[in-house]
Design a protein around this motif. Structure first.
Motif, PDB file in Angstrom:
ATOM      1  N   ALA A  30      28.531 -35.607  19.409  1.00 49.45           N
ATOM      2  CA  ALA A  30      27.500 -34.923  18.602  1.00 49.45           C
ATOM      3  C   ALA A  30      27.853 -33.678  17.691  1.00 49.45           C
ATOM      4  O   ALA A  30      27.427 -33.604  16.637  1.00 49.45           O
ATOM      5  CB  ALA A  30      26.212 -34.676  19.193  1.00 49.45           C
ATOM      6  N   GLN A  31      28.847 -33.080  18.439  1.00 49.73           N
ATOM      7  CA  GLN A  31      29.400 -31.770  17.718  1.00 49.73           C
ATOM      8  C   GLN A  31      30.312 -32.255  16.562  1.00 49.73           C
ATOM      9  O   GLN A  31      30.209 -31.358  15.559  1.00 49.73           O
ATOM     10  CB  GLN A  31      30.283 -31.009  18.614  1.00 49.73           C
ATOM     11  N   LEU A  32      30.439 -33.116  16.284  1.00 50.02           N
ATOM     12  CA  LEU A  32      30.896 -33.862  15.085  1.00 50.02           C
ATOM     13  C   LEU A  32      30.055 -34.382  13.858  1.00 50.02           C
ATOM     14  O   LEU A  32      30.464 -34.807  12.908  1.00 50.02           O
ATOM     15  CB  LEU A  32      32.233 -34.752  15.204  1.00 50.02           C
ATOM     16  N   ASP A  33      29.000 -33.929  14.034  1.00 45.78           N
ATOM     17  CA  ASP A  33      27.858 -34.333  12.875  1.00 45.78           C
ATOM     18  C   ASP A  33      26.983 -32.991  12.572  1.00 45.78           C
ATOM     19  O   ASP A  33      26.694 -32.101  13.093  1.00 45.78           O
ATOM     20  CB  ASP A  33      26.671 -35.047  13.644  1.00 45.78           C
ATOM     21  N   PRO A  34      27.265 -32.903  11.305  1.00 42.28           N
ATOM     22  CA  PRO A  34      27.871 -33.502  10.070  1.00 42.28           C
ATOM     23  C   PRO A  34      29.548 -33.450  10.469  1.00 42.28           C
ATOM     24  O   PRO A  34      29.983 -32.541  11.053  1.00 42.28           O
ATOM     25  CB  PRO A  34      27.440 -33.074   8.941  1.00 42.28           C
ATOM     26  N   ALA A  35      30.312 -34.172   9.867  1.00 42.83           N
ATOM     27  CA  ALA A  35      32.067 -34.229  10.115  1.00 42.83           C
ATOM     28  C   ALA A  35      32.287 -33.076   9.590  1.00 42.83           C
ATOM     29  O   ALA A  35      32.075 -32.606   8.308  1.00 42.83           O
ATOM     30  CB  ALA A  35      32.200 -35.549   9.438  1.00 42.83           C
ATOM     31  N   PRO A  36      33.159 -32.287  10.352  1.00 46.87           N
ATOM     32  CA  PRO A  36      34.066 -31.149   9.537  1.00 46.87           C
ATOM     33  C   PRO A  36      34.859 -31.830   8.715  1.00 46.87           C
ATOM     34  O   PRO A  36      35.412 -32.904   8.551  1.00 46.87           O
ATOM     35  CB  PRO A  36      34.661 -30.670  10.871  1.00 46.87           C
ATOM     36  N   SER A  80      43.312 -36.327  25.026  1.00 44.66           N
ATOM     37  CA  SER A  80      44.116 -37.240  25.090  1.00 44.66           C
ATOM     38  C   SER A  80      43.129 -38.410  24.747  1.00 44.66           C
ATOM     39  O   SER A  80      41.971 -38.339  24.590  1.00 44.66           O
ATOM     40  CB  SER A  80      44.418 -37.635  26.547  1.00 44.66           C
ATOM     41  N   ARG A  81      43.726 -39.641  24.449  1.00 47.41           N
ATOM     42  CA  ARG A  81      42.836 -40.663  24.102  1.00 47.41           C
ATOM     43  C   ARG A  81      41.877 -40.967  25.600  1.00 47.41           C
ATOM     44  O   ARG A  81      42.177 -40.643  26.564  1.00 47.41           O
ATOM     45  CB  ARG A  81      43.592 -41.958  24.036  1.00 47.41           C
ATOM     46  N   GLY A  82      40.680 -41.368  25.020  1.00 46.35           N
ATOM     47  CA  GLY A  82      39.572 -41.457  25.988  1.00 46.35           C
ATOM     48  C   GLY A  82      38.799 -40.320  25.872  1.00 46.35           C
ATOM     49  O   GLY A  82      37.344 -40.572  26.329  1.00 46.35           O
ATOM     50  N   ASN A  83      39.068 -39.181  25.417  1.00 48.49           N
ATOM     51  CA  ASN A  83      38.067 -37.834  25.233  1.00 48.49           C
ATOM     52  C   ASN A  83      37.195 -38.526  24.031  1.00 48.49           C
ATOM     53  O   ASN A  83      37.440 -38.946  23.234  1.00 48.49           O
ATOM     54  CB  ASN A  83      38.998 -36.770  24.576  1.00 48.49           C
ATOM     55  N   PRO A  84      35.696 -38.264  24.530  1.00 50.77           N
ATOM     56  CA  PRO A  84      34.935 -38.744  23.737  1.00 50.77           C
ATOM     57  C   PRO A  84      34.978 -38.166  22.266  1.00 50.77           C
ATOM     58  O   PRO A  84      34.714 -38.840  21.225  1.00 50.77           O
ATOM     59  CB  PRO A  84      33.420 -38.288  24.191  1.00 50.77           C
ATOM     60  N   CYS A  85      35.319 -36.895  21.979  1.00 54.14           N
ATOM     61  CA  CYS A  85      35.392 -36.507  20.462  1.00 54.14           C
ATOM     62  C   CYS A  85      36.678 -37.060  19.856  1.00 54.14           C
ATOM     63  O   CYS A  85      36.732 -37.509  18.654  1.00 54.14           O
ATOM     64  CB  CYS A  85      35.473 -34.873  20.651  1.00 54.14           C
ATOM     65  N   VAL A  86      37.797 -37.269  20.445  1.00 55.19           N
ATOM     66  CA  VAL A  86      38.897 -37.687  19.995  1.00 55.19           C
ATOM     67  C   VAL A  86      38.687 -39.127  19.518  1.00 55.19           C
ATOM     68  O   VAL A  86      39.057 -39.581  18.478  1.00 55.19           O
ATOM     69  CB  VAL A  86      39.905 -37.813  21.109  1.00 55.19           C
ATOM     70  N   GLU A  87      38.102 -39.962  20.437  1.00 48.55           N
ATOM     71  CA  GLU A  87      37.528 -41.422  20.069  1.00 48.55           C
ATOM     72  C   GLU A  87      36.479 -41.249  18.789  1.00 48.55           C
ATOM     73  O   GLU A  87      36.661 -42.304  17.814  1.00 48.55           O
ATOM     74  CB  GLU A  87      36.889 -42.031  21.302  1.00 48.55           C
ATOM     75  N   ALA A  88      35.657 -40.489  18.715  1.00 49.28           N
ATOM     76  CA  ALA A  88      34.748 -40.440  17.761  1.00 49.28           C
ATOM     77  C   ALA A  88      35.821 -39.843  16.389  1.00 49.28           C
ATOM     78  O   ALA A  88      35.417 -40.514  15.297  1.00 49.28           O
ATOM     79  CB  ALA A  88      33.589 -39.474  17.995  1.00 49.28           C
TER      80      ALA A  88
END
Length: 457
Positions: free
Chosen positions: A56-62, A72-80
């Motif tokens: 949710a911290q990427l809403d709105p997208a930077p 690393s892959r699997g991190n929720p922010c990385v995947e989003a």
């Protein structure tokens, strides 16, 4: 432009955030644990911090995500970020494109002493009126922040060999393109990403390839691992520091607190400072050499070096109770442990009294893997007593190391370790705590326990 930084509380990424803020960007960031001192520095700079990696911290997208190398892959922010095709880059790449592109970069690389030597160099340039920019992987003693843009042209950077990001496994420093390079030393470390010393040497040679012909490389004498890197090819001027080198030091005190600087065999000044250890004497020579390449007269640089204050966690005196001193040091490699102990032991001998009680938490990834367990006991031989703390995720037995150390003991509970130290410590003793982590706040808790014990006594 809105930049969001993943892993913002690391010393490198936190410094990068400060630089981005000074450039006028809107900067936010997140980390698994938002903690001081970096969280305090970032909040003082007006940078919004988020704990955890909720997408949710990427809403709105930077406009851009700067990805720390701990992600690393699997991190929720990385995947989003990947699924939504939000633009992203690594920290070192962003630094090159937005800060370093038109600067005279002075880079400090090596297995040991990067933070301290980079701090020395930045301070020399500052004290001599050159107002450098810098990014240092620690809290420097002579500055209020770990990073700043400064004024062109000079920028000092701690050049770390760790990888850049999950999508860029090159060492961070290959992005920096220095004109002045300190290659301070070279040993095997970071076993979680390098298979052997040769793999690290290849990365260091990539760095050497980027130094221009009119650039200069400072290296130690009689260091085979460094000589092997130079033998792979070097197209820049090279200056040597150490025995038989262009730069040499004559210690006036065994603990390194006073020494004469020699340039081409001739005395050019004396350094009296608050640092201890012959390794710091060497670091000082390297900083003087790099400053001279930037145009600083040697005499002025030596005067500045006398005013240098060590970074936090580099032989930092945390407090004294009833004549018992508690020190904090970042040492986590056998060589650094041995150097730190040698400096403190020399100071104790000069004062004719007291013992050194060494406390070590083997916390680095390399230590946890057991890579350095063979030389570890040798590195602790100068201690009068040795206290080893076993982290929960250590996958090898510390008992054999303790048995080979002076009065070695192993502890698995912090309260028990503190109680043992309080019982053993006597006036005049130096308690040297070594870890590259927070170590459960042991320094403050130990000082409080010592105070309580001596009040009751």
């Amino acid at each position: 432009m809105h930049i969001h930084i993943l892993g913002i509380c690391g010393t490198f990424m936190g410094g990068l955030a400060v630089l981005a803020k000074q450039l006028g960007y809107r900067v936010t960031g997140s980390d698994a644990n938002v903690y001081p001192p970096m969280s305090t520095q970032l909040e003082q700079q007006g940078i919004e911090l988020i704990e955890g990696y909720d997408p949710a911290q990427l809403d709105p997208a930077p406009d851009l995500v700067v990805v720390g190398n701990a992600m690393s892959r699997g991190n929720p922010c990385v995947e989003a970020m990947l699924n939504r095709r939000i633009p992203y880059t690594s920290g070192p790449q962003w630094l090159l494109e937005h800060v370093l592109q038109d600067r005279w970069v002075l880079a400090v690389a090596g297995t040991h002493g990067k933070t301290t030597t980079a701090g020395m160099l930045a301070w020399i340039l500052e004290d001599c009126g050159l107002a450098p920019g810098f990014l240092i992987g620690g809290v420097p003693g002579n500055f209020e922040v770990s990073a700043r843009l400064g004024e062109a042209p000079f920028f000092v950077i701690e050049a770390d060999e760790y990888d850049s990001a999950f999508f860029d496994k090159r060492s961070k420093f290959v992005h920096y393109r220095p004109s002045t390079l300190i290659l301070n030393n070279l040993e095997f470390d970071h076993a979680d990403i390098f298979d052997d010393l040769a793999a690290i040497q290849r990365q260091f040679h990539h760095l050497l390839r980027m130094v221009p012909g009119h650039g200069r490389v400072m290296v130690p004498t009689r260091t085979p691992a460094v000589d092997q890197v130079l033998a792979m090819g070097c197209w820049s001027e090279v200056e040597y520091a150490g025995e038989d080198g262009l730069w040499q030091a004559e210690p006036r005190q065994a603990d390194g607190s006073h020494f004469t600087v020699l340039l081409d065999g001739k005395p050019v000044g004396e350094v009296r400072w608050g640092c201890i250890g012959l390794h710091n004497v060497h670091n000082g020579l390297m900083a003087l050499a790099a400053a001279r390449h930037a145009g600083v007269p040697v005499a002025e640089a030596i005067k500045a070096l006398c005013l240098f204050v060590s970074p936090k966690r580099r032989m930092e005196l945390k407090g004294e109770v009833a004549g018992i001193r508690v020190w904090d040091d970042f040492a986590h490699h056998p060589t650094a442990i041995e150097w730190t102990l040698a400096g403190l032991k020399a100071q104790v001998r000069a004062r004719e009294g007291g013992r050194v009680l060494a406390v070590l938490e083997p916390r680095s990834n390399t230590m946890k893997m057991g890579v350095h367990r063979q030389p570890l006991a040798d590195s602790l031989q100068l201690a009068d007593q040795t206290y080893l703390f076993r982290p929960a995720d250590l996958n090898w037995d510390l008992a054999a190391v303790a048995d080979a150390c002076p009065q070695g003991r192993v502890f698995e509970q912090l309260d028990g370790l503190i109680a043992a130290l309080v019982e053993a410590a006597q006036p005049g003793d130096q308690i040297l705590v070594m870890s590259n982590g927070g170590f459960g706040g042991i320094h403050g808790r130990l000082l409080q326990a010592l105070e309580a014990a001596h009040v009751c006594a």
